[in-house]
Scaffold this motif. Structure first.
Motif, PDB file in Angstrom:
ATOM      1  N   ASP A   1     -57.965  25.980 -42.930  1.00 45.35           N
ATOM      2  CA  ASP A   1     -58.314  24.596 -42.395  1.00 45.35           C
ATOM      3  C   ASP A   1     -58.089  24.813 -40.709  1.00 45.35           C
ATOM      4  OD1 ASP A   1     -58.911  22.178 -41.562  1.00 45.35           O
ATOM      5  OD2 ASP A   1     -58.104  21.329 -43.053  1.00 45.35           O
ATOM      6  N   SER A   2     -59.166  24.885 -39.999  1.00 42.46           N
ATOM      7  CA  SER A   2     -58.870  25.125 -38.398  1.00 42.46           C
ATOM      8  C   SER A   2     -58.638  23.762 -37.969  1.00 42.46           C
ATOM      9  CB  SER A   2     -60.026  25.646 -37.791  1.00 42.46           C
ATOM     10  OG  SER A   2     -61.130  24.701 -38.136  1.00 42.46           O
ATOM     11  N   ASP A   3     -58.832  22.559 -38.591  1.00 46.97           N
ATOM     12  CA  ASP A   3     -58.421  21.146 -38.192  1.00 46.97           C
ATOM     13  C   ASP A   3     -57.009  21.019 -38.240  1.00 46.97           C
ATOM     14  OD1 ASP A   3     -61.059  20.656 -37.284  1.00 46.97           O
ATOM     15  OD2 ASP A   3     -61.727  19.446 -39.061  1.00 46.97           O
TER      16      ASP A   3
ATOM     17  N   PHE B   1     -48.373  24.008 -38.960  1.00 41.42           N
ATOM     18  CA  PHE B   1     -48.111  25.133 -38.047  1.00 41.42           C
ATOM     19  C   PHE B   1     -47.895  24.255 -36.829  1.00 41.42           C
ATOM     20  CE2 PHE B   1     -50.056  28.234 -40.822  1.00 41.42           C
ATOM     21  CZ  PHE B   1     -49.005  29.313 -40.812  1.00 41.42           C
ATOM     22  N   LYS B   2     -47.017  24.534 -35.895  1.00 37.58           N
ATOM     23  CA  LYS B   2     -46.708  23.708 -34.533  1.00 37.58           C
ATOM     24  C   LYS B   2     -46.515  24.734 -33.473  1.00 37.58           C
ATOM     25  CE  LYS B   2     -44.317  20.598 -37.705  1.00 37.58           C
ATOM     26  NZ  LYS B   2     -44.242  21.397 -38.780  1.00 37.58           N
ATOM     27  N   ASP B   3     -46.467  24.098 -32.391  1.00 42.82           N
ATOM     28  CA  ASP B   3     -46.375  24.839 -31.058  1.00 42.82           C
ATOM     29  C   ASP B   3     -44.807  25.063 -31.042  1.00 42.82           C
ATOM     30  OD1 ASP B   3     -45.459  22.544 -29.988  1.00 42.82           O
ATOM     31  OD2 ASP B   3     -47.426  22.339 -28.792  1.00 42.82           O
ATOM     32  N   SER B   4     -44.338  25.776 -29.802  1.00 39.57           N
ATOM     33  CA  SER B   4     -42.862  26.010 -29.503  1.00 39.57           C
ATOM     34  C   SER B   4     -42.143  24.737 -29.254  1.00 39.57           C
ATOM     35  CB  SER B   4     -42.931  26.797 -28.368  1.00 39.57           C
ATOM     36  OG  SER B   4     -43.537  26.091 -27.121  1.00 39.57           O
ATOM     37  N   ILE B   5     -42.735  23.479 -29.096  1.00 40.92           N
ATOM     38  CA  ILE B   5     -41.916  22.378 -29.046  1.00 40.92           C
ATOM     39  C   ILE B   5     -42.019  21.534 -29.977  1.00 40.92           C
ATOM     40  CG2 ILE B   5     -42.041  22.571 -26.512  1.00 40.92           C
ATOM     41  CD1 ILE B   5     -44.223  20.204 -26.259  1.00 40.92           C
TER      42      ILE B   5
ATOM     43  N   ILE C   1     -50.574  21.844 -34.021  1.00 36.93           N
ATOM     44  CA  ILE C   1     -51.318  22.734 -33.333  1.00 36.93           C
ATOM     45  C   ILE C   1     -52.851  21.914 -33.141  1.00 36.93           C
ATOM     46  CG2 ILE C   1     -53.050  24.858 -33.478  1.00 36.93           C
ATOM     47  CD1 ILE C   1     -50.676  26.388 -34.475  1.00 36.93           C
ATOM     48  N   PRO C   2     -53.318  21.709 -32.037  1.00 37.88           N
ATOM     49  CA  PRO C   2     -54.532  20.999 -32.019  1.00 37.88           C
ATOM     50  C   PRO C   2     -55.867  21.550 -32.742  1.00 37.88           C
ATOM     51  CG  PRO C   2     -53.841  21.400 -29.775  1.00 37.88           C
ATOM     52  CD  PRO C   2     -52.949  22.170 -30.760  1.00 37.88           C
ATOM     53  N   LYS C   3     -56.638  20.783 -33.202  1.00 38.31           N
ATOM     54  CA  LYS C   3     -57.953  21.154 -33.903  1.00 38.31           C
ATOM     55  C   LYS C   3     -58.668  22.080 -33.268  1.00 38.31           C
ATOM     56  CE  LYS C   3     -58.336  16.334 -36.273  1.00 38.31           C
ATOM     57  NZ  LYS C   3     -59.112  15.229 -36.664  1.00 38.31           N
TER      58      LYS C   3
END
Length: 371
Positions: free
Chosen positions: A72-74, A101-105, A109-111
């Motif tokens: 799911d890319s969203d 999934f999340k970024d380094s901070i 992750i944006p859609k």
């Protein structure tokens, strides 16, 4: 046949093999056999913590827990699950958690910027792949996330794997990093393209084509791509029907089970069929004599030795035993725990595309690996 003729014949055979122009699919020795055990369908309406459980395009098993990535890319995420079975079949599948999934901070992750495809557990962390979006210039990647889904590292890619403004070079859209496996020696990862690079060969068609796919080794310690081997794709299995034209064939997952020995999941698809239109096969692959082609910029006309592949299992053989005769969009494969008799279990899972293109199945299929 005279001794002279025999000698000339043998030399000719050896020359063809050494040049890599032949991809032998029948003569590779393997003791592996797969016995179909059972199928389990997780209902499409299954939800967990405000997410729909679907799009399961990769699966892995470690320490009694199963992990499945959703494409799911969203809202890119993976699930943990408890899957209970024995050599007679499934007992239950229960979703236990979802990790975004999340970024380094630690921000989500944006859609729309990733297309998750494959995931493997590695010593408490997760390595996962995204195909990106080649059409709009979003690059594919191979990343490491911690157990909370937070970004740890991203590996640098060779230029050949990045979007290219030159239509003759680079990856095809939706044909990039589809499969990943930990190496048998635990020193790194093997990452498989779904389709050939444009400079290497053509996408498979209904006719026999030269469609070589690169499988690259990524050194875990250095973070470098160090070796690339070549796997030759089959042709597309059948024509699209009922007014449709879209069809394809590519690698959807790999699994190294011994040094230079892999299981490769190859899936052909054609639109217009009520049974899903998928033709799925598992090949036993030997890369022990394959050429390292990492220094070859284009495989067209190059001399090299491909991996050898032998058909291990064709899902057509069990179609009648599956729900509604459907072999769905199978994209994930992993070993599971051993059965009581000592044989390993093998599990595959399908990506149901959230049934966006018509009814599909969250299909789990269980095998016993016999020797």
């Amino acid at each position: 046949m005279s001794d002279v003729v025999k000698t000339l014949f043998l030399c000719t055979v050896l020359l063809v093999i050494s040049c890599g122009t032949n991809n032998d699919t029948n003569k590779m020795d393997t003791n592996l056999k797969l016995r179909f055990v059972d199928e389990y369908i997780l209902p499409d309406e299954t939800t967990f913590e405000n997410t729909i459980v679907g799009g399961l395009s990769g699966i892995d098993y470690a320490n009694g827990t199963w992990y499945a990535i959703s494409d799911d890319s969203d809202a890119p995420r993976f699930y943990s699950a408890k899957i209970s079975y024995d050599s007679s079949g499934f007992n239950s599948i229960t979703i236990k958690s979802v990790t975004h999934f999340k970024d380094s901070i630690g921000e989500l992750i944006p859609k729309g910027i990733v297309d998750p495809e494959s995931i493997r557990f590695d010593d408490g962390s997760f390595i996962w792949t995204s195909e990106g979006n080649i059409k709009v210039g979003l690059k594919p990647f191979v990343q490491i996330a911690d157990s909370s889904g937070v970004f740890i590292n991203e590996f640098r890619l060779a230029k050949r794997y990045l979007p290219n403004t030159d239509s003759n070079f680079g990856p095809h859209h939706n044909g990039v990093f589809e499969g990943i496996t930990l190496s048998f020696d635990k020193k790194g990862y093997w990452i498989a393209m779904e389709l050939p690079l444009k400079e290497d060969g053509v996408e498979p068609t209904l006719e026999e084509t030269d469609s070589p796919v690169r499988i690259a080794f990524l050194n875990r310690e250095t973070g470098h791509f160090e070796k690339e081997i070549v796997y030759e794709l089959d042709k597309v299995s059948k024509q699209a029907i009922n007014g449709y034209t879209f069809r394809l064939n590519g690698i959807v997952e790999i699994l190294e089970y011994d040094t230079n020995k892999f299981l490769v999941l190859e899936r052909s698809f054609a639109m217009g069929y009520v049974d899903g239109g998928n033709t799925v096969k598992i090949y036993a692959v030997d890369a022990s004599k394959a050429t390292n082609v990492s220094s070859i910029n284009s495989l067209k006309g190059a001399s090299y030795t491909k991996v050898t592949k032998k058909l291990l299992f064709n899902f057509e053989d069990i179609r009648k035993e599956l729900t509604n005769g459907i072999v769905d969009n199978i994209e994930g494969v992993t070993f599971g725990p051993h059965f009581k008799n000592g044989n390993r279990s093998l599990l595959v899972v399908s990506d149901n595309n959230f049934s966006l293109y018509g009814p599909q199945l969250n299909q789990f299929i269980l095998f016993e690996v016999e020797k």
